[in-house]
Design an enzyme around this catalytic site. Structure first.
Site, short mmCIF file in Angstrom:
data_model
loop_
_atom_site.label_atom_id
_atom_site.label_comp_id
_atom_site.label_asym_id
_atom_site.label_seq_id
_atom_site.Cartn_x
_atom_site.Cartn_y
_atom_site.Cartn_z
CD1 TRP A 346 -4.33 3.84 -7.51
CD2 TRP A 346 -4.44 5.53 -6.07
NE1 TRP A 346 -4.26 3.31 -6.24
CE2 TRP A 346 -4.33 4.33 -5.34
CE3 TRP A 346 -4.53 6.72 -5.37
CZ2 TRP A 346 -4.30 4.28 -3.94
CZ3 TRP A 346 -4.50 6.68 -3.97
CH2 TRP A 346 -4.39 5.48 -3.28
CD GLU A 474 -8.06 -2.19 -4.86
OE1 GLU A 474 -7.71 -3.38 -4.80
OE2 GLU A 474 -7.72 -1.43 -5.79
CD GLN A 585 -5.14 0.31 -1.17
OE1 GLN A 585 -5.70 -0.68 -1.59
NE2 GLN A 585 -4.37 1.07 -1.93
#
Ligand code: BGC
Length: 752
Positions: A346, A474, A585
């Protein structure tokens, strides 16, 4: 800018090989030394974007639907070597310390150079290697070697050629690079030519072919060539006289069976053409290309040369990294190294695409064309993942099928569908290219939207829910109603409705009509799901929780985590991380940047503060998002801090792994903080918006934006900004939510 290295430090070689690599979106050659350096401190690499071999993925407990094969960008035969031997002695900076050494990368000219001066007896030999991956002729990697003698004469020999005895780089201790060493390249044939030679190779498993050809133009030198079991040897010799200059042009051509039905024939033809053109003309052509690119893409930060230069380095690297042939994208490490095995994520749509959309929209279009080209793989992937209809793009891939073997932070990242849909909508808003939307965009938007209907379900109280997915962060996997995912799914559904209405009402649906078989009933279902989409909100904190259960987890103590235990993913079992509030993130904060409609300012601010406290930024995709939001919130110092960290990630190797390749999303992120953060630019169905905030760390920012075929000049100062049209008909845009008409006369707008 000219990036310079004046010292040969073998410890820094790996890093320099990435920073000084030369690429053009099609081929990439690491900045290895022509003289050769067989050492673990070097990764010698030549790659073609999207040219891959397949590798088997093995699982002791393979469950249904796990991918059994992955693609890997492969290291191609080495075309870089040119060893210099003078009077029987090899000249290499690793053997004989040169009197002078300088390596440069010139981002204005699009070339890399190494200049070495050797002292030999009473005289000197000056050696300059110039390298170029041509932007105008993608198959061409040109090397020009200039050797100048001073007060010496003797026999000069150059030993060059093509070496097929190559492997990919591996490191079993780092999940971000390949673990096992496999021979991917099989040499099928090696042939000599009067002035060079070529090899034809196939891949060990993917049944692809590649030809690598090399020819030399070296007036006054004798050339001998020999085919060997591992490639072609090419030797050039002459007697060098004192105070003479020799110029050797080496034309390396790469051609592969994904693009060309007959790679060898193609390479032979291309070589004829390029040799005829000559190195001088080809280098001049590159300069013209670069001038045109920088004319729109350059960002001037007056009063801060370091920022300006580093931005230029980053944007140049994006240009080198990005595929533009409609069948490739931007690998997360570009074509500069083997990290993440050349896979597309992405990263392209959310972090790299915006830069191209607003500076070189034809490249943005090519990136979308790639996504459209793999839509059938996405349809297949949806079926594998248990969906009855729609398309689900693979989380990481080259040719379209899923390559991630760890699904919780791989295939479960369904937001990739929404990210891709978002980029199609942005393209539509920025270009008004209705034909492209009819030919390609509508099909992608409708098929990705369809998937959400199948993934989601309605709760008893009528909310549309998306369960068991992973958002961008993640360190939090397989959760219900990830705010980012729900938000981009909602935009995806709405985008499909918008495009349907536009195309079908204008009878312009064309290809999309039969490709999707969409009906008004289904469009009504898209609308209903979008309106009912559940977006987690915590009233007490006035933030959007990352997902339904996020706030119930204990908070990870980042302050008490020793510095050497970052990134957390290399020191903790994933299950352990999943049980905490700790983010790798930006996730919700990114959602607030991309899909800001209807979010209260207070919610954005509180969410920023909240997630900032629990984010490690272990992913290089993180800081830029926090930087954009900080700028939009008016937090100047914070914004600059995040911006600066983003800016220098690769040049300063702050993540410690630039040796494996550039962090291309982060490179795009530096453009995003400048333009979408400091200049507050956003694009939505209403139009193009700015909200300026010139940071005090420099005086003025000047950049250009390509919007609806116009070129807009932006000059942002501390208390006012100037906008004008450089090209095109007057156009309406929004500044501080107020509509203004832009024309050639500069408009001066005081900041509020
Ligand atoms: C990030 C992903 C990203 C991938 C490739 C991972 O570390 O968490 O968001 O897509 O790297 O850059």
């Amino acid at each position: 800018m000219v990036l310079k290295s004046t010292k040969l430090d073998t410890e820094a070689l790996l890093l320099e090989e990435t920073l000084f690599h030369t690429a053009n979106g099609y081929l990439g050659v690491r900045g290895n030394m022509e003289e050769g350096f067989d050492d673990p401190k070097s990764i010698r690499g030549t790659y073609i974007n999207g040219f891959y071999d397949t590798v088997d993925l093995s699982y002791p407990e393979r469950l249904y639907g796990f991918p059994v094969q992955a693609q890997r960008m492969i290291n191609l035969p080495d075309i870089q070597t040119i060893k210099i031997i003078f009077d029987g002695n090899e000249l290499s900076p690793l053997i004989n310390k040169p009197a002078e050494y300088e390596r440069t990368l010139d981002t204005k000219e699009g070339i890399a150079k190494r200049h070495l001066i050797y002292t030999v007896g009473e005289g000197t030999l000056s050696v300059i290697y110039t390298r170029m991956a041509s932007f105008c002729r993608p198959e061409l990697f040109l090397t020009v070697l200039e050797i100048t003698s001073k007060n010496l004469s003797g026999k000069l020999e150059l030993k060059a050629g093509i070496n097929c005895d190559v492997r990919n780089y591996t490191n079993p201790d780092d999940p971000r690079v390949a673990a096992e060493s496999v021979r991917h390249i099989i040499m099928d044939d090696a042939k000599t030519l009067d002035d060079g030679g070529y090899v034809c190779c196939s891949t060990s498993a993917s049944e692809l072919e590649v030809a690598l050809l090399q020819r030399y133009k070296a007036t006054g030198m004798d050339i001998s060539t020999r085919a060997t079991a591992t490639g072609v040897e090419i030797n050039l010799t002459t007697h060098i006289n004192t105070n003479k200059k020799y110029s050797i042009e080496k034309y390396s051509i790469l051609s592969d069976s994904i693009r060309q039905p007959k790679p060898v024939e193609y390479a032979l033809g291309a070589a004829d053409e390029y040799i005829k053109a000559g190195a001088g003309a080809l280098l001049a052509e590159q300069k013209d290309y670069m001038d045109e690119f920088w004319h729109v893409a350059a960002i001037k930060t007056e009063g801060n040369k370091e920022v300006e230069d580093t931005l230029e380095f980053n944007l140049f690297q994006l240009l080198q990294s990005t595929g533009r042939d409609g069948i490739t994208s931007t690998a997360s490490k570009g074509i500069s190294g083997e990290g993440y095995e050349g896979h597309y994520f992405w990263d392209t749509e959310i972090y790299i695409f915006p830069f191209f959309l607003f500076t070189k929209p034809e490249i943005a279009k090519a990136l979308l064309t790639y996504r459209h080209s793999i839509i059938n793989r996405a349809r297949e992937n949806a079926l594998i993942m248990g969906h009855k209809s729609g398309a689900l793009y693979s989380w990481r891939t080259i040719s379209g099928s899923e390559c991630s073997s760890y699904f919780p932070s791989g295939a479960a990242q369904y937001h990739i569908n929404g990210d891709i849909a978002y980029s199609f909508m942005q393209y539509w808003y920025a270009t008004g290219d209705i034909e492209f939307m009819a030919q390609k965009g509508a099909e992608v938007l409708i098929e990705t939207a369809r998937l959400w209907l199948d993934v989601g379900h309605y709760s008893a109280d009528g909310r549309f829910l998306l369960h068991c997915v992973t958002g961008p962060d993640e360190y939090t996997c397989m959760i219900n109603n990830n705010y980012y995912t729900n938000r981009c799914a909602q935009a995806n559904l709405k985008g499909a409705v918008t495009v349907y209405e536009m195309l079908w009402q204008q009878n312009a649906a064309g290809h999309a009509e039969q490709a999707t078989g969409i009906t008004q009933e289904e469009i009504n279902l898209f609308e209903k799901a979008a309106d009912a989409m559940w977006l987690p909100y915590d009233e007490a904190l006035d933030i959007n929780p990352q997902d339904d259960s996020f706030l119930e987890k204990p908070v990870w103590d980042i302050a008490k985590t020793p510095n050497d235990k970052f990134p957390l993913l290399l020191h903790h079992h994933p299950m352990h991380l999943y049980r905490f509030q700790v983010c790798k993130q930006a996730d919700t904060v990114l959602a607030h940047i991309l899909f800001e409609d209807g979010i209260k300012d207070s919610t954005k601010r509180n969410s920023f503060d909240y997630y900032q406290r629990i984010s490690t930024h272990d992913s290089s995709l993180s800081r830029c998002a926090f930087g954009i939001m900080a700028a939009r919130l008016g937090l100047e110092n914070k914004a600059y801090e995040y911006f600066y960290d983003t800016l220098i990630t690769d040049l300063e190797n702050t993540h410690g792994n630039t040796k494996d390749g550039l962090h291309t999303a982060n490179l795009g992120g530096s453009w995003m903080v400048t333009v979408m953060g400091f200049a507050g630019m956003r694009l939505n169905e209403k139009g193009l918006h700015f909200k300026f905030m010139q940071p005090g760390m420099w005086n003025r920012t000047c950049f250009k934006i390509n919007y609806l075929g116009r070129i807009i000049n932006v000059q942002m100062e501390r208390d006012k900004s100037k906008l004008s049209l450089e090209k095109g008909q007057p156009v309406d845009i929004y500044v501080n939510d107020e509509k203004i008409r832009l024309n050639q006369t500069p408009l001066e707008l005081p900041h509020t």
